[in-house]
Scaffold this active site. Structure first.
Site, PDB file in Angstrom:
ATOM      1  N   ASP A 151       0.853  -1.088  -0.074  1.00  0.00           N
ATOM      2  CA  ASP A 151      -0.085  -0.077   0.008  1.00  0.00           C
ATOM      3  C   ASP A 151       0.989   1.228  -0.071  1.00  0.00           C
ATOM      4  O   ASP A 151       2.040   0.980   0.160  1.00  0.00           O
ATOM      5  CB  ASP A 151      -0.978   0.010   1.180  1.00  0.00           C
ATOM      6  CG  ASP A 151      -1.679   1.173   1.411  1.00  0.00           C
ATOM      7  OD1 ASP A 151      -2.221   1.473   0.556  1.00  0.00           O
ATOM      8  OD2 ASP A 151      -1.451   1.962   2.374  1.00  0.00           O
ATOM      9  N   ASP A 176      -0.152   5.195   0.946  1.00  0.00           N
ATOM     10  CA  ASP A 176      -0.157   6.104   1.993  1.00  0.00           C
ATOM     11  C   ASP A 176      -0.427   5.637   3.375  1.00  0.00           C
ATOM     12  O   ASP A 176      -1.238   4.612   3.435  1.00  0.00           O
ATOM     13  CB  ASP A 176      -1.595   7.044   1.712  1.00  0.00           C
ATOM     14  CG  ASP A 176      -1.473   8.433   2.326  1.00  0.00           C
ATOM     15  OD1 ASP A 176      -0.279   9.000   2.222  1.00  0.00           O
ATOM     16  OD2 ASP A 176      -2.584   9.035   2.435  1.00  0.00           O
TER      17      ASP A 176
HETATM   18 MG   LIG Z   1      -2.627   3.117   3.504  1.00  0.00          MG
END
Ligand SMILES: [Mg+2]
Length: 265
Positions: free
Chosen positions: A7, A9
């Site tokens: 992932d 952010d």
């Molecule tokens: Mg995230």
């Protein structure tokens, strides 16, 4: 070769800056020959833009290894038995750009005669545009959402998310949306298919129990939760919980090495 899907952010960076140990850990994985891929619900940038941002921060990223919810949505539409010809986008300009690129049958335009309505986080939502989207869906257009987030954090408090806009159209039309971003497993499935990744040898690393971990659990992928983003407290062990919880990414390699047999790397 193990495939790692990160992932972005809250996992690799926060507020535009790389998190501690993130660049070194990911570079080391790539250096020893593992496959490194990236999957994000953030459709406010295109895949091209995300790739450049990752490279500028020092991550080993190639365009094909990066999948956004916008590109996923565009490709999903293009793969329908009858791909749409007119798509109305309630969302960021990047989503419209991804649809133009990856769903070549479609022109992006507003109006009640759209045959697909794509909902993302639309900061310019208005009653007029909501009306056009509702009328299109009411007349049979496919309703798709790039993510189902009810709300998200802003600098002065919570803000309504794409899920809230989608819910308005669902309520008005009585029809349900297809939600394609995580926690739907479609994002990981598309990325793994593109790169020939073996599900039994794929590790997902993310900061969100509700999206990253749930999507990975649906495909029975090995799950690593990093506590630098939305989830900051180690969860109780549940069925959808991660196999490994680490405080930050600099612990990824040491902990995985310790658990080599369990992690299948
Ligand atoms: Mg995230």
């Amino acid at each position: 070769v193990t495939t790692f899907i990160f992932d972005l952010d809250g996992t690799l960076y926060l507020d535009g800056a790389a998190l501690p140990g993130a660049v070194d850990s990911v570079r080391e994985l790539a250096r020893v020959g593992h496959q490194v891929l990236y999957a994000t619900n953030d459709a406010s940038l295109t895949g091209d833009q995300h790739t450049v941002r990752l490279q500028r921060l020092g991550f080993p990223a190639e365009r094909a290894g990066v999948l956004t919810a916008g590109e996923l949505t565009a490709r999903w539409l293009a793969e329908r038995p009858e791909p749409p010809r007119r798509v109305m986008v309630l969302g960021p300009a990047a989503v419209a750009a991804e649809i133009s690129e990856y769903c070549p049958s479609a022109s992006v335009e507003s109006g009640a005669d759209a045959d697909a309505v794509v909902v993302g986080l639309d900061h310019a939502i208005s009653y007029d545009r909501l009306t056009q989207a509702f009328r299109a869906v009411d007349a049979g257009a496919t309703l798709v959402a790039t993510n189902g987030d009810r709300c998200y954090p802003g600098s002065d408090g919570l803000l309504p998310g794409a899920g809230a806009i989608t819910a308005a159209i669902e309520t008005a039309s009585g029809r349900s949306a297809t939600v394609l971003g995580k926690p739907s497993p479609d994002m990981y499935a598309m990325l793994m298919a593109r790169h020939g990744a073996d599900p039994s040898d794929t590790v997902v690393v993310g900061d969100s129990l509700a999206t990253d971990m749930v999507a990975a659990e649906r495909l029975s992928l090995y799950r690593v939760l990093v506590l630098t983003g939305v989830t900051t407290v180690p969860p109780d062990q549940e069925e959808t919980g991660p196999q490994l919880v680490i405080p930050s990414l600099d612990r990824l390699l040491p902990e995985l090495t310790q658990r080599r047999a369990q992690a299948r790397i």
